[in-house]
Structures are given as C-alpha cells and as structure tokens.
Design a protein around this motif. Structure first.
Motif, short mmCIF file in Angstrom:
data_model
loop_
_atom_site.label_atom_id
_atom_site.label_comp_id
_atom_site.label_asym_id
_atom_site.label_seq_id
_atom_site.Cartn_x
_atom_site.Cartn_y
_atom_site.Cartn_z
N LEU A 96 0.98 -1.41 -0.06
CA LEU A 96 0.23 -0.20 -0.42
C LEU A 96 0.98 1.40 -0.08
O LEU A 96 2.08 1.14 0.81
CB LEU A 96 -0.70 -0.29 1.07
CG LEU A 96 -1.66 -1.35 1.42
CD1 LEU A 96 -2.58 -1.80 2.45
CD2 LEU A 96 -2.55 -1.00 -0.13
N ASP A 97 0.38 2.45 -0.85
CA ASP A 97 0.73 3.70 -0.95
C ASP A 97 0.83 3.68 0.71
O ASP A 97 -0.20 3.72 1.29
CB ASP A 97 0.85 4.06 -1.63
CG ASP A 97 0.90 3.92 -3.28
OD1 ASP A 97 2.08 2.56 -3.31
OD2 ASP A 97 0.44 3.57 -4.45
N GLY A 98 1.76 4.85 1.09
CA GLY A 98 1.80 5.56 2.72
C GLY A 98 1.41 5.15 3.22
O GLY A 98 0.89 6.30 4.04
N ILE A 99 2.52 4.46 3.48
CA ILE A 99 2.62 2.89 4.74
C ILE A 99 3.72 3.05 5.23
O ILE A 99 4.76 2.85 4.09
CB ILE A 99 2.16 1.75 4.66
CG1 ILE A 99 0.21 1.58 4.15
CG2 ILE A 99 1.96 0.87 5.91
CD1 ILE A 99 -0.50 2.65 5.18
N ASP A 100 4.28 3.31 6.74
CA ASP A 100 5.23 2.58 7.07
C ASP A 100 5.51 1.79 7.95
O ASP A 100 5.42 1.83 8.95
CB ASP A 100 5.13 4.42 8.46
CG ASP A 100 6.63 4.34 8.95
OD1 ASP A 100 7.71 3.28 8.45
OD2 ASP A 100 7.02 5.41 9.95
N ILE A 101 5.79 0.60 6.68
CA ILE A 101 5.86 0.06 7.13
C ILE A 101 6.59 -0.73 8.42
O ILE A 101 6.78 -1.85 9.03
CB ILE A 101 5.69 -1.54 6.36
CG1 ILE A 101 5.32 -2.60 6.26
CG2 ILE A 101 7.57 -1.32 5.80
CD1 ILE A 101 3.74 -2.89 6.51
N ALA A 102 7.79 0.14 8.59
CA ALA A 102 9.06 -0.75 9.62
C ALA A 102 8.42 0.07 10.73
O ALA A 102 8.64 -0.35 11.95
CB ALA A 102 10.24 0.36 9.03
N ARG A 103 7.54 0.81 11.03
CA ARG A 103 6.51 1.13 12.39
C ARG A 103 5.40 0.71 12.77
O ARG A 103 4.59 0.56 12.99
CB ARG A 103 7.05 2.93 11.99
CG ARG A 103 8.37 3.30 12.53
CD ARG A 103 8.02 4.87 13.18
NE ARG A 103 7.01 5.63 12.31
CZ ARG A 103 6.23 6.46 13.20
NH1 ARG A 103 6.49 6.85 14.33
NH2 ARG A 103 5.63 7.45 12.33
N SER A 104 5.17 -0.79 12.02
CA SER A 104 3.78 -0.60 11.70
C SER A 104 3.41 -2.42 12.56
O SER A 104 5.39 -2.66 12.77
CB SER A 104 3.21 -1.44 9.88
OG SER A 104 3.48 -0.11 9.74
N GLY A 105 2.49 -2.70 12.44
CA GLY A 105 2.81 -4.39 13.91
C GLY A 105 1.45 -4.74 13.45
O GLY A 105 0.35 -4.52 13.63
N TYR A 106 1.42 -6.13 14.91
CA TYR A 106 -0.16 -6.61 14.83
C TYR A 106 -1.15 -6.42 15.71
O TYR A 106 -0.27 -6.43 17.38
CB TYR A 106 0.39 -7.88 14.67
CG TYR A 106 1.03 -8.07 13.40
CD1 TYR A 106 0.51 -8.83 12.68
CD2 TYR A 106 2.14 -8.69 13.68
CE1 TYR A 106 0.77 -10.13 11.25
CE2 TYR A 106 2.94 -9.57 12.43
CZ TYR A 106 2.20 -9.86 11.51
OH TYR A 106 2.52 -9.76 10.15
#
Length: 304
Positions: A96-106
């Motif tokens: 997805l565009d616009g997602i900071d995946i490095a600071r994402s979680g569950y």
C-alpha cells in the motif's frame, strides 16, 4: 474506508483498510484480526478508531473460512492458518502507498491475542504487537471453562469426530456457546452470556457472524500453547492488556505469559471494571482498554 482483497493459502481474504483523515506522508498500520468465530465487523472497527486518533492506519480482515473470505470448511479455525493469514495481510499492507511499514505491527484479541504474541516471535517485520485478553493455553483454558466432568465429555465428542473424519466424513458442527443451559448443549465456550453477547453483535453490526465451529477446531485449540513463543520475544516491544478477573481466558495464565517475555520493552495493562465479554458488549468498557493500548502505541511510535 476501502474494502480490499488479498490472497492467503490459496484463498481470497476480505478486509477493510482505513487511513486516518487528514493524514499526510507515510503512517504506521495496525494489522488486526479477531478471535473465535469473528468476522471483521466484530469489535475491531471500534478499536480501530482509537488507532486512527493517534495517526495510524488500520487493516482488519476475515480469516479464510469466515465472513466474506473464501475457504472450506466454513467456520473451521486452524490457528496456524490464521497466523499465516495475518502474515499475508501484513504482506498486503507492504504494497500500500503511504504506509510506514517499518513502524507497523499486529493487534489481536482473545484467540488472536495469542496469535499476536506468536507473531511477535516469528515475524521479523513486526515493529511491535498488542495482545488483548489473549488465549494462551488451549488445554488449560478448555479444562477450566468446561470443568473436569464436562471436559471429559468434550474429549469424547472430539474422539468420535476424529473417527468420523477417518471414515471420510466432515468434522461435525459444534455450537460456539449455548443459548441457555450449558449442561444440555455441548459447545466450545460454555457460557450463555457469550451467546447473548454475540447475538447482539450479529443483529447490530456483524450479520455474517455464525455461532458455531467445527469440532476439529476445538481439537486444534487443545494443542495451542503460546509460552514457547513468548520466551522468544527478545527485542520487539509488546503490550498485553487484561481484563481484571477474566474468567474465560484466565488472567493468571495471561500474566504468566507476560512474565515469560524477556524483552524489557513490554507493558502489562490490567484494566479494572471490565470482563472478557464486556469488551464486546459495552463500548465504554472497550474504550478503557482501547485507550490504554493507543496511548502506549502512540508513545512507542515517537521513539522507534
């Protein structure tokens, strides 16, 4: 709000992706899924709002075999298939565009609260996890919920189902919880107030919820143990949020799992004045735990 689909285990899963209003730039995403026989409309939209308020996007979805997702047999819960669905939801979020995946979680609740702890241990992409009133030991939980005599009867149901499956028959249906007297109807979770709570949610918010599961689902639950994975959480931050005196997933078992996590960057929230089912049926009670979780995550995101 955007309805989305993604693949997992050869099935097509249905989800809802929400990016917070007025968000600019890349934002973290909270990947969310539910507990026993949930569809994506069960409580998750309410929790998601608290994460939107701190600037996070959310993605919540139906597991395979449930809701709008494909998969057979319907209403069958395999915890490791569900964990794979979670991981594939995260993989979809990476596109997805616009997602900071490095600071994402569950994020998870009840059965998926246990999944969230496991995901912290096995998925190196997770920047953090949040576990809400988790199921952490299926054997202990079922014995406590059913009581010794009724648990022995449950084992007979499971043994008969395994015999029938060997003979080529599908796993039988088993009520998720009984409408009235639990001694008259075998079920997975023998609490009439669970039935009443979920029927209210089905009527008002989650029409695709079905209040039954396969017998094999319970057999798989009895093998489900989270502690070996909790012991692997060395560096990734984790929050475990409990309802004080939870008599369904058992607060003492949940505290034991929290204590097994060696990571120093962890948080235990014991919320008073709520119980396991009131987190589903009372939005004020839900909000107590959701706010604690969002506050913790908001503070964490400022330093990672």
């Amino acid at each position: 709000m955007q309805k989305v689909e993604f693949k997992s285990g050869g099935e097509t899963l249905s989800g809802v992706y929400i990016r917070p209003e007025n968000a600019s730039g890349d934002v973290p995403i909270v990947v969310m899924a539910g507990g026993w026989c949930y569809t994506k409309e069960v409580v998750m939209p309410h929790y998601a709002k608290f994460f939107h308020d701190i600037g996070c996007a959310t993605l919540y979805f139906d597991y395979r075999n449930f809701g709008e997702s494909s998969g057979e047999p319907r209403q069958h819960l395999d915890p490791w298939e569900q964990i794979e669905d979670y991981q594939n939801a995260f993989s979809f979020a990476e596109t997805l565009d616009g997602i900071d995946i490095a600071r994402s979680g569950y994020w998870g609740i009840s059965y998926s609260g246990g999944h969230a702890i496991i995901l912290n241990a096995i998925d190196p992409r997770a920047a953090w996890t949040i576990s809400t009133v988790p199921v952490v030991d299926g054997f202990q939980t079922m014995r406590r919920c059913h009581g010794e005599r009724r648990y022995a009867e449950l084992l007979k149901v499971i043994a008969e189902d395994r015999k029938n499956r060997y003979e080529g028959k599908p796993s039988a249906r088993l009520a998720m919880s009984p409408e009235s007297d639990p001694s008259k109807e075998m079920s997975s979770w023998p609490f009439p107030h669970v039935y009443a709570g979920f029927m209210g949610i089905k009527a008002n918010e989650a029409p695709l919820h079905e209040h039954w599961n396969t017998v094999e689902s319970v057999e798989l639950l009895l093998r489900y143990v989270v502690k070996p994975y909790a012991e692997r959480i060395i560096e990734t931050p984790a929050m475990v949020a409990l309802a004080k005196a939870d008599n369904i997933t058992s607060a003492d078992l949940e505290v034991e799992i929290f204590n097994a996590i060696p990571c120093a960057d962890k948080e235990l929230a014991v919320v008073r004045g709520v119980d396991h089912m009131s987190l589903y049926t009372n939005t004020d009670h839900l909000g107590k735990i959701a706010k604690v979780q969002a506050d913790w995550l908001g503070d964490l995101l400022k330093r990672i």
